[in-house]
Motif scaffolding. Structure first.
Motif: not given
Length: 469
Positions: A456-469
């Motif tokens: 779950v945390e890895r999913l959230l990291e993926l979403i946050r990373s994409d949103r920063k890009a």
């Protein structure tokens, strides 16, 4: 008043589906099918809640063989309702299950064709015909077993598991979904096997409704009239799951289409039964409300008054109002006869309650794929293939992403429909094995076999990373 579509009758154990028979209600167990005690106990809860059929996943020969024990235990305790085996990927498993269950569900997308990989394949007409011959050669022996044991069959097509062969020739379209079904139906008819029920399901209500309507036309054109099972797969849980199911299933029920239904909620399976029962009970009232709603359309807006003298014996709870509203306007929104919705109810006319009606209208518009005002979750109900705590995971992901308006997240128990049903999702969380999760960005798997406790945390990291890009 819309009349019910006339279908042939399929005999499934001690019940009949189709014709003039009542619309049958069913659910699917989430237990490990090798767990006889747990499976029997859950089946009893489903049946006690009003379920008329209970389906179990049979992903291998051990599970198919154990259906004999589950069936014997239930019948010894006086539970005579038909049991259904759910088969994917291993056609031999269907042969075994047909000896012990009253019905076997097979999926044309993976019965003979390999699992979907989203690859484009090129076929000449001769090569394509040869692929159909392979299906017939494998399917006919299964039909013979079903005939011998008086076992019914459900041909269950899922939008999320169409084969690469079908996708390559027909595209990701209702026409392709329907043809996937018709290829199998033609073989059953040639073999004079008629205890067949059809389902075409999708998590997208628009695709589901359009595909079922197209299937009815295709069957009529070839003088086929098999009974239909309705469901919006991966509908989710809570209010969202109920509203999405009511929009899709209700649209067809108010058109007289449907002989058996399942409401697929990411909750305990017995919780699905009262919702399904309510949808069936609301058919007369919602058919009238649909006509009123259509007559009200002005400036692209439906104005639906939910009060009325005739309540068809339905209660006046908030859940009933939700289902009633979604069911009454579902087809009108799916057909884009309007794209705005105003709900009215004297019971909910105060300031706070009035806002609830606005929120409900927005939820219905989202379920019809018109207007997205909150995060969209495409979550499966779980089954014996699910090897992680689905409900707990959904709650954690929802809590962390509920404010990401318009984001679509798929939360799937396994790979059967996982990548396919969430193909239009932005991100996917899919069970890959016991305690292992794979993460997707749209159709692309970006991380494989992550330990469940980290996923779950890895999913959230993926979403946050994409949103920063």
């Amino acid at each position: 008043m819309t009349t019910r579509r006339i279908s042939t009758v399929a005999h499934v154990g001690n019940i009949a589906i189709g014709g003039d028979n009542p619309i049958r209600i069913q659910s699917m167990a989430t237990t490990d099918t090798n767990d006889t005690e747990g499976s029997v106990a859950q089946a009893k809860r489903i049946i006690d809640a009003g379920g008329e059929l209970v389906r179990f996943t049979t992903q291998g020969t051990r599970e198919a063989e154990n259906m004999k024990n589950i069936s014997q235990r239930l019948k010894a305790d006086g539970y005579m309702q038909p049991l259904v085996a759910d088969v994917h990927f291993t056609a031999h498993t269907a042969d075994i299950a047909a000896q012990y269950c009253e019905k076997v569900r097979i999926n044309p997308g993976n019965y003979v064709d390999p699992g979907r990989t989203f690859k484009h394949l090129e076929y000449t007409d001769e090569e394509y015909a040869a692929e159909l011959q392979k299906i017939e050669q494998r399917l006919v022996p299964f039909i013979r077993i079903c005939q011998k044991h008086h076992t019914a069959v459900r041909i269950g097509v899922n939008h999320g598991s169409l084969s690469d062969r079908i996708m390559s020739r027909y595209g990701d379209t209702p026409a392709g979904i329907v043809e996937s079904c018709m290829e199998f139906l033609r073989i059953f008819r040639r073999e004079d096997f008629n205890d067949v029920v059809i389902s075409i399901k999708a998590s997208n209500t628009v695709v589901m409704v359009q595909s079922v309507r197209l299937l009815v036309k295709a069957m009529d054109a070839e003088d086929m009239h098999y009974p239909l099972h309705l469901g919006v797969t991966e509908a989710g849980e809570g209010e969202d799951g109920r509203i999405k199911s009511a929009v899709g299933i209700g649209a067809l029920l108010t058109e007289g289409i449907g002989d058996t239904i399942r409401v697929s909620l990411s909750e305990a399976p017995e919780c699905e039964i009262p919702v399904a029962r309510k949808l069936v009970d609301l058919i007369p009232e919602c058919t009238r409300l649909r006509q009123q709603a259509e007559a009200s359309i002005h400036d692209d807006t439906i104005t639906l008054a939910l009060d009325g003298a005739s309540q068809s014996g339905s209660d006046d709870t908030w859940e009933t109002l939700q289902l009633k509203a979604a069911m009454a306007v579902g087809a009108l929104l799916i057909d884009r006869k309007a794209t705005k919705l105003i709900l009215k109810s004297t019971k909910y006319s105060e300031d706070g309650d009035a806002q609830r009606l606005v929120t409900l209208a927005d939820a219905i518009l989202q379920a019809a794929r018109i207007k997205f005002t909150k995060t969209e979750y495409i979550s499966c109900p779980g089954c014996g293939r699910t090897l992680y705590n689905l409900q707990e995971t959904i709650a954690r992901i929802k809590a962390a992403t509920k404010d990401m308006v318009g984001l679509k997240i798929g939360i799937m128990g396994c790979i059967v429909n996982g990548p396919g049903e969430m193909a239009d999702a932005d991100y996917g969380y899919v069970g890959a094995g016991r305690g292992k999760i794979s993460l997707y960005r749209q159709k692309e798997c970006v991380e494989k076999n992550i330990p469940e406790e980290e996923a779950v945390e890895r999913l959230l990291e993926l979403i946050r990373s994409d949103r920063k890009a």
